[in-house]
Design a protein around this motif. Structure first.
Motif, PDB file in Angstrom:
ATOM      1  N   GLY A 106      64.548   5.247  84.463  1.00 44.29           N
ATOM      2  CA  GLY A 106      65.690   5.665  84.577  1.00 44.29           C
ATOM      3  C   GLY A 106      66.164   6.715  83.890  1.00 44.29           C
ATOM      4  N   GLN A 107      67.220   7.553  84.684  1.00 40.89           N
ATOM      5  CA  GLN A 107      67.873   8.106  84.028  1.00 40.89           C
ATOM      6  C   GLN A 107      69.971   7.580  83.271  1.00 40.89           C
ATOM      7  OE1 GLN A 107      66.272   9.350  86.724  1.00 40.89           O
ATOM      8  NE2 GLN A 107      66.425  11.159  86.536  1.00 40.89           N
ATOM      9  N   PHE A 108      69.280   6.068  83.839  1.00 46.22           N
ATOM     10  CA  PHE A 108      70.729   5.521  83.841  1.00 46.22           C
ATOM     11  C   PHE A 108      70.021   4.197  82.837  1.00 46.22           C
ATOM     12  CE2 PHE A 108      68.465   6.014  87.782  1.00 46.22           C
ATOM     13  CZ  PHE A 108      67.763   4.562  87.796  1.00 46.22           C
ATOM     14  N   ILE A 109      69.446   3.669  82.306  1.00 49.98           N
ATOM     15  CA  ILE A 109      69.154   2.639  82.247  1.00 49.98           C
ATOM     16  C   ILE A 109      68.611   2.571  80.667  1.00 49.98           C
ATOM     17  CG2 ILE A 109      66.895   1.136  82.099  1.00 49.98           C
ATOM     18  CD1 ILE A 109      66.749   1.451  84.996  1.00 49.98           C
ATOM     19  N   ALA A 110      69.597   1.723  79.976  1.00 50.20           N
ATOM     20  CA  ALA A 110      68.920   1.840  78.285  1.00 50.20           C
ATOM     21  C   ALA A 110      67.332   1.440  77.799  1.00 50.20           C
ATOM     22  CB  ALA A 110      70.309   0.805  78.106  1.00 50.20           C
ATOM     23  N   PRO A 111      67.259   1.345  76.960  1.00 56.56           N
ATOM     24  CA  PRO A 111      65.923   0.809  76.832  1.00 56.56           C
ATOM     25  C   PRO A 111      65.707  -0.606  76.301  1.00 56.56           C
ATOM     26  CG  PRO A 111      67.196   1.655  74.749  1.00 56.56           C
ATOM     27  CD  PRO A 111      67.412   1.827  75.782  1.00 56.56           C
ATOM     28  N   LEU A 112      66.501  -1.413  76.445  1.00 54.23           N
ATOM     29  CA  LEU A 112      66.081  -2.291  76.302  1.00 54.23           C
ATOM     30  C   LEU A 112      66.536  -3.097  77.788  1.00 54.23           C
ATOM     31  CD1 LEU A 112      67.420  -3.741  72.545  1.00 54.23           C
ATOM     32  CD2 LEU A 112      64.974  -3.101  73.473  1.00 54.23           C
ATOM     33  N   ASP A 113      67.447  -2.661  78.297  1.00 55.37           N
ATOM     34  CA  ASP A 113      67.223  -2.700  80.013  1.00 55.37           C
ATOM     35  C   ASP A 113      66.779  -2.739  80.801  1.00 55.37           C
ATOM     36  OD1 ASP A 113      70.229  -3.553  79.402  1.00 55.37           O
ATOM     37  OD2 ASP A 113      70.987  -2.043  79.731  1.00 55.37           O
ATOM     38  N   ALA A 114      64.713  -1.786  80.307  1.00 55.09           N
ATOM     39  CA  ALA A 114      64.173  -1.403  80.688  1.00 55.09           C
ATOM     40  C   ALA A 114      63.240  -2.898  80.422  1.00 55.09           C
ATOM     41  CB  ALA A 114      63.590  -0.157  80.410  1.00 55.09           C
ATOM     42  N   LEU A 115      63.357  -3.273  80.065  1.00 51.90           N
ATOM     43  CA  LEU A 115      62.683  -4.681  79.865  1.00 51.90           C
ATOM     44  C   LEU A 115      62.378  -6.244  81.020  1.00 51.90           C
ATOM     45  CD1 LEU A 115      62.868  -5.950  75.830  1.00 51.90           C
ATOM     46  CD2 LEU A 115      61.493  -4.538  76.740  1.00 51.90           C
ATOM     47  N   GLN A 116      63.565  -5.972  82.076  1.00 48.14           N
ATOM     48  CA  GLN A 116      63.869  -6.314  82.760  1.00 48.14           C
ATOM     49  C   GLN A 116      62.988  -5.610  84.176  1.00 48.14           C
ATOM     50  OE1 GLN A 116      67.495  -8.178  83.640  1.00 48.14           O
ATOM     51  NE2 GLN A 116      68.286  -6.231  81.973  1.00 48.14           N
ATOM     52  N   ILE A 117      61.898  -4.292  83.766  1.00 43.14           N
ATOM     53  CA  ILE A 117      61.876  -4.045  85.052  1.00 43.14           C
ATOM     54  C   ILE A 117      60.214  -4.280  84.544  1.00 43.14           C
ATOM     55  CG2 ILE A 117      60.169  -0.956  85.458  1.00 43.14           C
ATOM     56  CD1 ILE A 117      63.530  -0.169  84.829  1.00 43.14           C
ATOM     57  N   LEU A 118      59.678  -3.920  83.452  1.00 47.46           N
ATOM     58  CA  LEU A 118      58.287  -4.681  82.978  1.00 47.46           C
ATOM     59  C   LEU A 118      57.897  -6.286  83.013  1.00 47.46           C
ATOM     60  CD1 LEU A 118      57.529  -2.939  80.141  1.00 47.46           C
ATOM     61  CD2 LEU A 118      57.337  -1.910  82.051  1.00 47.46           C
ATOM     62  N   ASP A 119      58.999  -6.841  83.042  1.00 45.17           N
ATOM     63  CA  ASP A 119      58.829  -8.117  83.675  1.00 45.17           C
ATOM     64  C   ASP A 119      58.550  -8.387  85.405  1.00 45.17           C
ATOM     65  OD1 ASP A 119      59.329 -11.101  82.514  1.00 45.17           O
ATOM     66  OD2 ASP A 119      61.088 -10.900  83.777  1.00 45.17           O
ATOM     67  N   LYS A 120      58.642  -7.568  85.509  1.00 46.07           N
ATOM     68  CA  LYS A 120      58.038  -7.889  87.385  1.00 46.07           C
ATOM     69  C   LYS A 120      56.581  -7.704  87.104  1.00 46.07           C
ATOM     70  CE  LYS A 120      63.080  -6.368  88.637  1.00 46.07           C
ATOM     71  NZ  LYS A 120      63.692  -5.065  89.286  1.00 46.07           N
ATOM     72  N   PHE A 121      56.167  -7.346  86.327  1.00 49.39           N
ATOM     73  CA  PHE A 121      54.703  -7.041  85.985  1.00 49.39           C
ATOM     74  C   PHE A 121      54.549  -8.347  85.522  1.00 49.39           C
ATOM     75  CE2 PHE A 121      56.482  -2.671  87.205  1.00 49.39           C
ATOM     76  CZ  PHE A 121      54.941  -1.891  87.547  1.00 49.39           C
ATOM     77  N   TYR A 122      54.126  -8.205  84.554  1.00 45.84           N
ATOM     78  CA  TYR A 122      54.480  -9.378  83.558  1.00 45.84           C
ATOM     79  C   TYR A 122      54.121 -11.227  84.760  1.00 45.84           C
ATOM     80  CZ  TYR A 122      55.278  -6.402  79.988  1.00 45.84           C
ATOM     81  OH  TYR A 122      54.880  -5.346  79.256  1.00 45.84           O
ATOM     82  N   GLN A 123      55.571 -11.536  85.274  1.00 35.86           N
ATOM     83  CA  GLN A 123      55.503 -12.352  86.299  1.00 35.86           C
ATOM     84  C   GLN A 123      54.740 -12.308  88.126  1.00 35.86           C
ATOM     85  OE1 GLN A 123      57.368 -15.011  85.950  1.00 35.86           O
ATOM     86  NE2 GLN A 123      57.777 -13.531  84.080  1.00 35.86           N
ATOM     87  N   VAL A 124      54.093 -11.515  88.312  1.00 38.76           N
ATOM     88  CA  VAL A 124      53.036 -10.904  88.807  1.00 38.76           C
ATOM     89  C   VAL A 124      51.502 -11.467  88.429  1.00 38.76           C
ATOM     90  CG1 VAL A 124      51.736  -9.680  90.322  1.00 38.76           C
ATOM     91  CG2 VAL A 124      53.868  -9.498  90.613  1.00 38.76           C
ATOM     92  N   GLY A 125      51.899 -11.260  87.390  1.00 38.07           N
ATOM     93  CA  GLY A 125      50.716 -11.663  86.063  1.00 38.07           C
ATOM     94  C   GLY A 125      49.640 -10.603  85.343  1.00 38.07           C
ATOM     95  N   THR A 126      50.362  -9.479  85.680  1.00 41.29           N
ATOM     96  CA  THR A 126      49.742  -8.312  84.748  1.00 41.29           C
ATOM     97  C   THR A 126      50.745  -7.136  84.022  1.00 41.29           C
ATOM     98  OG1 THR A 126      48.898  -6.075  85.374  1.00 41.29           O
ATOM     99  CG2 THR A 126      50.520  -6.598  86.595  1.00 41.29           C
ATOM    100  N   ASP A 127      49.636  -6.848  83.172  1.00 42.31           N
ATOM    101  CA  ASP A 127      50.297  -6.176  81.788  1.00 42.31           C
ATOM    102  C   ASP A 127      50.125  -4.324  81.907  1.00 42.31           C
ATOM    103  OD1 ASP A 127      47.841  -6.253  80.868  1.00 42.31           O
ATOM    104  OD2 ASP A 127      48.960  -7.372  78.571  1.00 42.31           O
ATOM    105  N   LYS A 128      49.249  -4.489  82.778  1.00 43.32           N
ATOM    106  CA  LYS A 128      49.307  -3.205  83.056  1.00 43.32           C
ATOM    107  C   LYS A 128      49.879  -1.856  83.437  1.00 43.32           C
ATOM    108  CE  LYS A 128      45.038  -2.294  85.505  1.00 43.32           C
ATOM    109  NZ  LYS A 128      43.811  -2.990  85.296  1.00 43.32           N
ATOM    110  N   VAL A 129      51.273  -1.773  82.655  1.00 45.45           N
ATOM    111  CA  VAL A 129      52.286  -1.245  83.024  1.00 45.45           C
ATOM    112  C   VAL A 129      52.805  -0.343  81.745  1.00 45.45           C
ATOM    113  CG1 VAL A 129      53.331  -2.843  82.671  1.00 45.45           C
ATOM    114  CG2 VAL A 129      54.615  -1.250  83.712  1.00 45.45           C
ATOM    115  N   PHE A 130      53.381   0.952  81.645  1.00 40.49           N
ATOM    116  CA  PHE A 130      53.550   2.045  80.994  1.00 40.49           C
ATOM    117  C   PHE A 130      55.004   2.045  81.659  1.00 40.49           C
ATOM    118  CE2 PHE A 130      49.089   3.837  81.414  1.00 40.49           C
ATOM    119  CZ  PHE A 130      48.520   3.175  79.757  1.00 40.49           C
ATOM    120  N   LEU A 131      55.679   2.914  80.380  1.00 41.99           N
ATOM    121  CA  LEU A 131      56.708   3.189  80.573  1.00 41.99           C
ATOM    122  C   LEU A 131      57.333   4.255  80.534  1.00 41.99           C
ATOM    123  CD1 LEU A 131      59.754   1.456  81.182  1.00 41.99           C
ATOM    124  CD2 LEU A 131      60.106   0.856  78.994  1.00 41.99           C
ATOM    125  N   CYS A 132      57.816   5.251  80.841  1.00 43.48           N
ATOM    126  CA  CYS A 132      57.477   6.398  80.569  1.00 43.48           C
ATOM    127  C   CYS A 132      58.564   7.106  79.777  1.00 43.48           C
ATOM    128  CB  CYS A 132      57.066   7.379  81.611  1.00 43.48           C
ATOM    129  SG  CYS A 132      57.443   9.418  81.329  1.00 43.48           S
TER     130      CYS A 132
END
Length: 283
Positions: free
Chosen positions: A144-170
């Motif tokens: 999002g245009q409103f999210i600092a880079p390291l805050d975006a790690l929490q977005i990715l953590d939602k994938f990791y908690q499901v058990g997948t790392d098949k994700v990119f950050l754009c």
């Protein structure tokens, strides 16, 4: 170059990415307008993929749900849009990417496309992210245009908690005052240090959002920004392309001309190879 890092090498759609491998490309028209447009763009992308030995993922949206105006064209919708995208895959053998906006769309989209995309304004919608993670498909999450880079790690953590790392950050730029975006090139290195595979959206980063019923844009800035992103080290690049952007039904001011793409690819591959070889040599 000693200050830069490389992401871990891994497989994506049968191709190795990360490390010192070349970037992959996501490209296509912003929204599905008609079958003819998809054919023209897909045929050219297939030619470029074969000529340059480059993984190209065909992108187009069946619905642009976040248009500025209620009068703006949104697309053919889920059912018809997925049918048209499936035809592209059958004819041209290109992997597919499309946006999903609601959790209930994910299962149907995942039956057709190889990569799901989460629009920037929805990047914190937990139910949507979790459904995408559970689909088994790769997901490209627009930061999002409103999210600092390291805050975006929490977005990715939602994938990791499901058990997948098949994700990119754009990366697609930050809001900078009203009606303007700015790209902070430090983000690529900051997130790579956390082993995040990064994609740079060169065309949406040139948007001048809002400012009336239709957002503006500066398509001529997409190539300079992409050069800088390659110099900073990226795993993937994203360009929306159209044979005649001024006539496009969405993002008419920031999509690039399809005819520009080959020259852009040639130059970016040279920068990409130089930078990644240097980083690898100094690592």
């Amino acid at each position: 170059m000693s200050g830069l890092t490389l992401t871990p090498e891994r497989e994506f759609l049968g191709t190795k990415i990360g490390g010192k491998n070349p970037f992959f490309l996501i490209a296509g028209p912003c929204v599905i307008e008609n079958e003819e447009l998809l054919d023209v763009v897909a045929q050219k992308l297939k030619e470029l993929s074969q000529k340059w030995g480059l993984l190209i993922v065909f992108k187009s949206s069946y619905d642009k749900a976040n248009r500025s105006s209620i009068r703006s064209y949104r697309g053919p919708g889920l059912e018809e849009g997925l049918k048209l995208l499936a035809q592209v895959k059958k004819k041209y053998g290109l992997p597919l990417l499309t946006d999903v906006h609601w959790p209930h769309e994910v299962e149907k989209a995942a039956e057709v496309v190889d990569v799901l995309q989460i629009p920037a304004f929805l990047c914190r919608q937990t139910d949507l992210l979790i459904e995408a993670a559970r689909s088994g498909r790769w997901t490209n999450v627009k930061k999002g245009q409103f999210i600092a880079p390291l805050d975006a790690l929490q977005i990715l953590d939602k994938f990791y908690q499901v058990g997948t790392d098949k994700v990119f950050l754009c990366e697609r730029g930050y809001s900078f005052g009203y009606n303007n975006l700015i790209v902070d090139m430090r983000n690529f290195e900051l997130l790579r240090r956390h082993k995040v595979h990064m994609v740079f959206d060169a065309t949406h980063s040139t948007q001048l959002p809002g400012g009336g019923e239709v957002s503006g844009g500066q398509r001529e800035m997409a190539f300079p920004l992409a050069r800088a992103a390659c110099a900073a080290g990226v795993d993937g690049l994203f360009f929306e392309v159209h044979p005649n952007p001024p006539e496009a039904k969405s993002d008419a001011t920031n999509q690039i001309y399809l005819s520009w793409l080959e020259g852009i690819i040639e130059k970016l591959l040279s920068i990409d190879a130089l930078v990644k070889e240097r980083i690898h040599a100094n690592s």
